[in-house]
Design a protein around this motif. Sequence first.
Motif, PDB file in Angstrom:
ATOM      1  N   GLN A  54      -0.430  -0.719  -4.662  1.00 18.85           N
ATOM      2  CA  GLN A  54      -1.578   0.178  -4.624  1.00 18.85           C
ATOM      3  C   GLN A  54      -1.085   1.616  -4.722  1.00 18.85           C
ATOM      4  N   ALA A  55      -1.632   2.357  -5.688  1.00 17.62           N
ATOM      5  CA  ALA A  55      -1.163   3.716  -5.938  1.00 17.62           C
ATOM      6  C   ALA A  55      -2.345   4.651  -6.126  1.00 17.62           C
ATOM      7  N   GLY A  56      -2.124   5.925  -5.801  1.00 17.71           N
ATOM      8  CA  GLY A  56      -3.154   6.934  -5.987  1.00 17.71           C
ATOM      9  C   GLY A  56      -3.322   7.323  -7.440  1.00 17.71           C
ATOM     10  N   THR A 105       0.846  -1.189   0.000  1.00 16.17           N
ATOM     11  CA  THR A 105       0.000   0.000   0.000  1.00 16.17           C
ATOM     12  C   THR A 105       0.885   1.243   0.000  1.00 16.17           C
ATOM     13  N   GLY A 106       0.333   2.336  -0.537  1.00 18.02           N
ATOM     14  CA  GLY A 106       1.115   3.571  -0.588  1.00 18.02           C
ATOM     15  C   GLY A 106       2.360   3.441  -1.431  1.00 18.02           C
ATOM     16  N   VAL A 135       0.979   2.612   4.399  1.00 15.98           N
ATOM     17  CA  VAL A 135       0.205   3.832   4.647  1.00 15.98           C
ATOM     18  C   VAL A 135       0.110   4.176   6.134  1.00 15.98           C
ATOM     19  N   VAL A 157      -3.090   1.262   5.914  1.00 21.01           N
ATOM     20  CA  VAL A 157      -4.535   1.231   5.709  1.00 21.01           C
ATOM     21  C   VAL A 157      -5.223   0.514   6.860  1.00 21.01           C
ATOM     22  N   SER A 169      -5.634   0.416  -7.959  1.00 21.84           N
ATOM     23  CA  SER A 169      -6.082   1.773  -7.666  1.00 21.84           C
ATOM     24  C   SER A 169      -6.294   1.966  -6.173  1.00 21.84           C
ATOM     25  N   ARG A 170      -5.972   3.160  -5.680  1.00 28.49           N
ATOM     26  CA  ARG A 170      -6.187   3.456  -4.266  1.00 28.49           C
ATOM     27  C   ARG A 170      -7.661   3.388  -3.903  1.00 28.49           C
ATOM     28  N   SER A 171      -8.542   3.640  -4.876  1.00 24.62           N
ATOM     29  CA  SER A 171      -9.980   3.604  -4.598  1.00 24.62           C
ATOM     30  C   SER A 171     -10.536   2.189  -4.557  1.00 24.62           C
TER      31      SER A 171
END
Length: 307
Positions: A179-181, A155-156, A216, A218, A198-200
Amino acid sequence: MLGVVAIALGGPEVLRVTELPEPAAGPGQVLVRVRAVCVHPADVAATTGKIPGGPVSPPFLPGWDIAGEVASVGPGAEQFQVGDRVVGMIPWYLTRGAPGGYAEFVAADVGWLVPLPDGLDFAAAATVPLNAQTAHQGLALVSAGGSPVGSILVTGAGGGVGGFVTQLAVRGGYRVLAQAGDGDEEWVRGLGAHQVVSRSADPAEAGPVAAVFDAVPVGAAAAAAVEDGGVVVTTRPTPPIVPARGVRQEVQLIRLDRELLADLVGQVAAGLLRTRVAATMPLTEAAEAHRRVLAGGLRGKLVLTLG
């Protein structure tokens, strides 16, 4: 000299540009003329008192990662000479802001510093120590159980720690789901990730994976992606998030490793590892830098510069 001091616990407004006495290099120390200091979420957490070990009583100086030049050499520190370019990590978990890196000069133990190769500029170098060591040490926790790990969710992955985790994991033979924004997908693919999430998206949909490096972090949503008997590494202490599934949960808290730091800095200088600077700002704008970190959406690290 100028320094930026947290005069109370709170938001960016507690940071004050202050005239401070210039330190002197003691035994085993050099005086570093700071040219760049990285702004980390850990600095923001320090000013709000939300750090492992409990809050530090103000006043104190934030700042972990510095790059600059040796201004003077104390007794027993002759491995460095005046004018040497150096980069290092102040072990803030020990110094608790005395010293911190938000200052024109830092009296630094030689064990905190490594030579800075000529091909790496001060600002980029200042993004390496805390982030890259955290990534390397956290990946060691992933493999500490002895079982081979084939897949890992990061993540991040567009952030400082996550970006280094992604690169080091790919080189370590993992299949990396990163996982990326929004807007960071191409950068993360360029780090070698096999799949970008996707971060979403729900991280659990990327699983099952053998390991999660929750940079992150999360929390439970990311941990849901790990398979039974897998491992989750987080970058902050969290409550148990995967009970009763045989999942090992580890917390990566940084420890300074000079040999490792020298190796990682060398890899960045050689282009074997990538880092990025979102923007540079004068040290006197530290409060604004903290506001920008809190607002999020940065692509790379903010670095405060001097001189």
